[in-house]
Design a protein around this motif. Structure first.
Motif, PDB file in Angstrom:
ATOM      1  N   ASP A 158      -0.437   4.642  -1.121  1.00 49.06           N
ATOM      2  CA  ASP A 158      -1.431   5.213  -0.212  1.00 49.06           C
ATOM      3  C   ASP A 158      -0.789   5.735   1.063  1.00 49.06           C
ATOM      4  O   ASP A 158      -1.471   6.328   1.903  1.00 49.06           O
ATOM      5  CB  ASP A 158      -2.483   4.165   0.159  1.00 49.06           C
ATOM      6  N   GLU A 198      -8.953   7.809   6.562  1.00 48.06           N
ATOM      7  CA  GLU A 198      -9.862   7.332   5.526  1.00 48.06           C
ATOM      8  C   GLU A 198     -11.201   6.992   6.157  1.00 48.06           C
ATOM      9  O   GLU A 198     -11.298   6.507   7.286  1.00 48.06           O
ATOM     10  CB  GLU A 198      -9.294   6.089   4.812  1.00 48.06           C
ATOM     11  N   PRO A 228       0.826  -1.219   0.000  1.00 50.80           N
ATOM     12  CA  PRO A 228       0.000   0.000   0.000  1.00 50.80           C
ATOM     13  C   PRO A 228       0.856   1.263   0.000  1.00 50.80           C
ATOM     14  O   PRO A 228       0.430   2.312   0.500  1.00 50.80           O
ATOM     15  CB  PRO A 228      -0.784  -0.141   1.306  1.00 50.80           C
ATOM     16  N   SER A 235      -2.497  -0.583  -5.024  1.00 53.00           N
ATOM     17  CA  SER A 235      -2.382  -0.903  -3.593  1.00 53.00           C
ATOM     18  C   SER A 235      -3.294  -2.066  -3.196  1.00 53.00           C
ATOM     19  O   SER A 235      -3.616  -2.240  -2.024  1.00 53.00           O
ATOM     20  CB  SER A 235      -2.696   0.319  -2.712  1.00 53.00           C
TER      21      SER A 235
END
Length: 247
Positions: A133, A246, A130, A159
Motif C-alpha cells: 500500500d 485514503e 503495509p 497488508s
C-alpha cells in the motif's frame, strides 16, 4: 534527537526511539538507531539490550513524506541502506536484544523486531507490512521469522495486521502485558538474561546466528532490489502518491 540510550540496571542498555508523531524514521534516524544498538552491544559491561519506543506506537517504518519530497532516488537509496543497517545492527548485536513493542509495529518495525532475540508486547500492539500500500517491498524476510510461511504471504499480499495475542499463539512473542507494564516486563526478561555470564552470552548469540537457516541480511537486500525495480518502473511513485489520501 531521535534515539536515546539509558542504563536502568546493571548489564542492561535501553535504546529508545522517539520521533513523533508515529516513529516513522527518516534516513538519518535509521543510521542513528543502528549506531546506538551497535554501541550498546560493543560495551563489555552490557549483557542485554532492550529496544523500545516512546509514544503511541513502536515504529511506523520509513518516513514516506521524505521519499515524496525527493525528486530523484537519493532518499530511497538512503532509506533502503539505512533500514538494512538498523536491521543488521539488531541481528548482529553482540548480546541478546529484547524488543518492547506497543501500539503499531509496521514496515521497518517488523524488520527490527523480526531480528530481535525476544519480543515483549503490550495488549494493543499490532504487527504488519503495509508495503504494497506504500509503493514498496521488503521485510518479508523478517515477518517470516514471526509467523508461518502461508500466514506471512497472506499478510504481505493483503497488508493486514496481526495482534500481539496472535503472535503469542504462534510462539513469536514471549509475553503480552497491559501497556503500563510493558517496559517493566521487558526489563524483567532482560534482567534474567543479563544475569548470565557476559562472555558466554556473546558466544551464544554468535552461535545462534550461525545456525540460522536463512541469511537474513542477504535475503532482505534481495527483497530491496524489487523495491528499486518498482521505483524505476514508476509503480512505486504511483502507489506512494496515494499515501495519506485514503478516505
Amino acid at each position: 534527537m531521535t534515539v536515546s540510550t539509558a542504563c536502568p540496571a546493571d548489564g542492561i542498555r535501553v535504546v529508545t526511539v522517539d520521533r513523533p508523531p508515529v516513529n516513522a524514521l527518516p534516513v538519518h534516524g535509521w543510521y542513528e538507531l543502528a549506531d546506538a544498538v551497535r554501541s550498546a552491544g560493543r560495551d563489555p559491561e552490557v549483557r542485554c539490550v532492550v529496544l523500545a519506543a516512546a509514544g503511541r506506537g513502536f515504529n511506523a517504518g520509513v518516513d514516506i513524506k521524505e521519499l515524496q519530497r525527493d525528486t530523484g532516488h537519493e532518499a530511497l537509496i538512503g532509506a533502503n541502506r539505512g533500514c538494512a543497517e538498523a536491521f543488521a545492527a539488531v541481528y548482529a548485536c553482540e548480546v541478546p536484544v529484547v524488543a518492547a513493542v506497543q501500539g503499531f509495529c509496521l514496515g521497518g518495525g517488523i524488520g527490527l523486531v523480526g531480528n530481535a532475540d525476544a519480543i515483549v508486547a503490550s495488549e494493543d500492539a499490532v504487527f504488519g507490512l503495509p508495503e504494497l500500500d506504500r509503493g514498496a517491498l521488503g521485510a518479508a524476510t523478517h515477518l517470516a521469522r514471526l509467523v508461518p510461511q502461508h500466514l506471512m504471504r497472506t499478510l504481505y499480499y493483503t497488508s493486514r495486521t496481526v495482534t500481539a495475542a496472535e503472535l503469542l499463539a504462534h510462539g513469536a512473542v514471549w509475553r503480552v502485558v497491559p501497556s503500563r507494564e510493558l517496559i517493566d516486563a521487558a526489563l524483567e526478561l532482560a534482567t534474567e538474561i543479563a544475569a548470565k555470564d557476559g562472555h558466554l552470552l556473546r558466544l551464544a548469540k554468535a552461535a545462534l546466528n550461525g545456525i540460522d537457516p536463512v541469511d537474513v541480511q542477504r535475503s532482505y537486500r534481495f527483497e530491496q532490489g524489487f523495491t528499486f525495480e518498482a521505483n524505476l518502473a514508476g509503480t512505486a511513485a504511483r502507489v506512494r502518491d496515494t499515501f495519506g489520501k485514503e478516505a
